[in-house]
Design an enzyme around this catalytic site. Structure first.
Site, PDB file in Angstrom:
ATOM      1  N   LYS A  88      -0.537   2.241   3.351  1.00  0.00           N
ATOM      2  CA  LYS A  88      -0.416   0.196   3.023  1.00  0.00           C
ATOM      3  C   LYS A  88      -0.121  -0.210   1.875  1.00  0.00           C
ATOM      4  O   LYS A  88      -0.387   0.616   0.526  1.00  0.00           O
ATOM      5  CB  LYS A  88      -2.105   0.474   3.298  1.00  0.00           C
ATOM      6  CG  LYS A  88      -2.259  -1.534   3.339  1.00  0.00           C
ATOM      7  CD  LYS A  88      -3.609  -1.503   3.780  1.00  0.00           C
ATOM      8  CE  LYS A  88      -4.240  -3.185   3.202  1.00  0.00           C
ATOM      9  NZ  LYS A  88      -3.037  -3.832   4.472  1.00  0.00           N
ATOM     10  N   HIS A 124      -7.664   2.440   1.744  1.00  0.00           N
ATOM     11  CA  HIS A 124      -6.924   2.267   3.296  1.00  0.00           C
ATOM     12  C   HIS A 124      -6.191   3.400   2.946  1.00  0.00           C
ATOM     13  O   HIS A 124      -6.021   4.152   1.562  1.00  0.00           O
ATOM     14  CB  HIS A 124      -6.442   0.951   3.749  1.00  0.00           C
ATOM     15  CG  HIS A 124      -6.990  -0.435   3.958  1.00  0.00           C
ATOM     16  ND1 HIS A 124      -7.940  -0.938   3.084  1.00  0.00           N
ATOM     17  CD2 HIS A 124      -6.971  -0.707   4.953  1.00  0.00           C
ATOM     18  CE1 HIS A 124      -8.393  -1.922   3.367  1.00  0.00           C
ATOM     19  NE2 HIS A 124      -7.797  -1.793   5.093  1.00  0.00           N
TER      20      HIS A 124
END
Length: 244
Positions: A152, A148
């Protein structure tokens, strides 16, 4: 059943998902944004949608379904408001505590509740494939690798953990690896390794819109359901045991 658009409360409206939900909702006929909630509000009305701060949550107008993509500490007051008003809840907030998951289950005794780590239709299909593969390949190693964007916070991702739970239900013991880099929207690889062969099930999201599209579809369908706790696969693809 009324054909009126489903009135949505967008909770976490200033985030990436919240902004995508508001933009995409404006182009649909089956739902409309009744209000938006963010931690802080600089403009009271944006594109015809009234905005409220988190401290003003109880002052929002009537809504049928709340869609929540915020932070864990914002879920509790929203859940209480949904129960108080008899409104459904669709939540994609990850990093929830065990107590918050229990609170969702308790609230489902009074209102329809859906929590999912990922609202992509493709991930919903991947989840089913992982469960089937794990049941057929019980002696194989199972590894879940996710990537990600650099901002994140939780790792492994909620989606990776959910995929792992599906694998575990069928007898696998998944291991996890996480990567945080650049602006990666979301990539998940579930790998099953045997002696001399390997299977990889992969999903790559290239636009955050896929999650918003799935959440809006889920919200529209959830309004028609009775109180209970639902899964995304069941809600979007149907479950013979719980017709909707």
């Amino acid at each position: 059943m009324s054909d009126a658009p489903v009135r949505l409360l967008i909770h976490g409206a200033s985030g990436r998902m919240g902004r995508a939900l508001l933009r995409l909702c404006a182009g649909r006929e089956d739902c409309c944004a009744a209000a938006a909630v963010a931690r802080r509000v600089e403009q009271r009305v944006i594109d015809g949608v009234p905005h409220f701060s988190a401290a003003e949550l109880h002052g929002v107008p009537a809504f049928d379904v709340a869609i929540d993509f915020s932070l864990p500490d914002g879920l509790d007051p929203l859940l209480a408001l949904c129960v108080q008003r008899g409104a459904a809840l669709v939540s994609g907030t990850t990093g929830l505590s065990d107590a918050q998951q229990r609170a969702l289950t308790e609230a489902a005794g009074r209102v329809p509740v859906l929590w999912a780590a990922n609202y992509s239709l493709g991930v919903a299909v991947l989840d089913e494939l992982v469960e089937r593969a794990a049941g057929a390949l019980r002696d194989w190693d199972c590894d879940i690798v996710e990537a990600h964007h650099a901002h994140k916070q939780d790792a492994p991702s909620g989606t990776a953990l959910a995929l792992g739970e599906s694998a575990r239900r069928s007898g696998a013991e998944p291991r996890y690896a996480s990567l945080r880099a650049g602006d990666i929207v979301g990539e998940h690889t579930v790998q099953f390794c045997g002696i001399g062969e390997r299977i990889e099930l992969v999903h790559r999201a290239t636009s955050r819109d896929v999650f918003a599209i799935g959440a809006l579809a889920a919200a529209v369908r959830l309004r028609r359901r009775e109180a209970g706790r639902y899964g995304l696969r069941e809600l979007l693809f149907g479950d013979p045991a719980r017709p909707g």
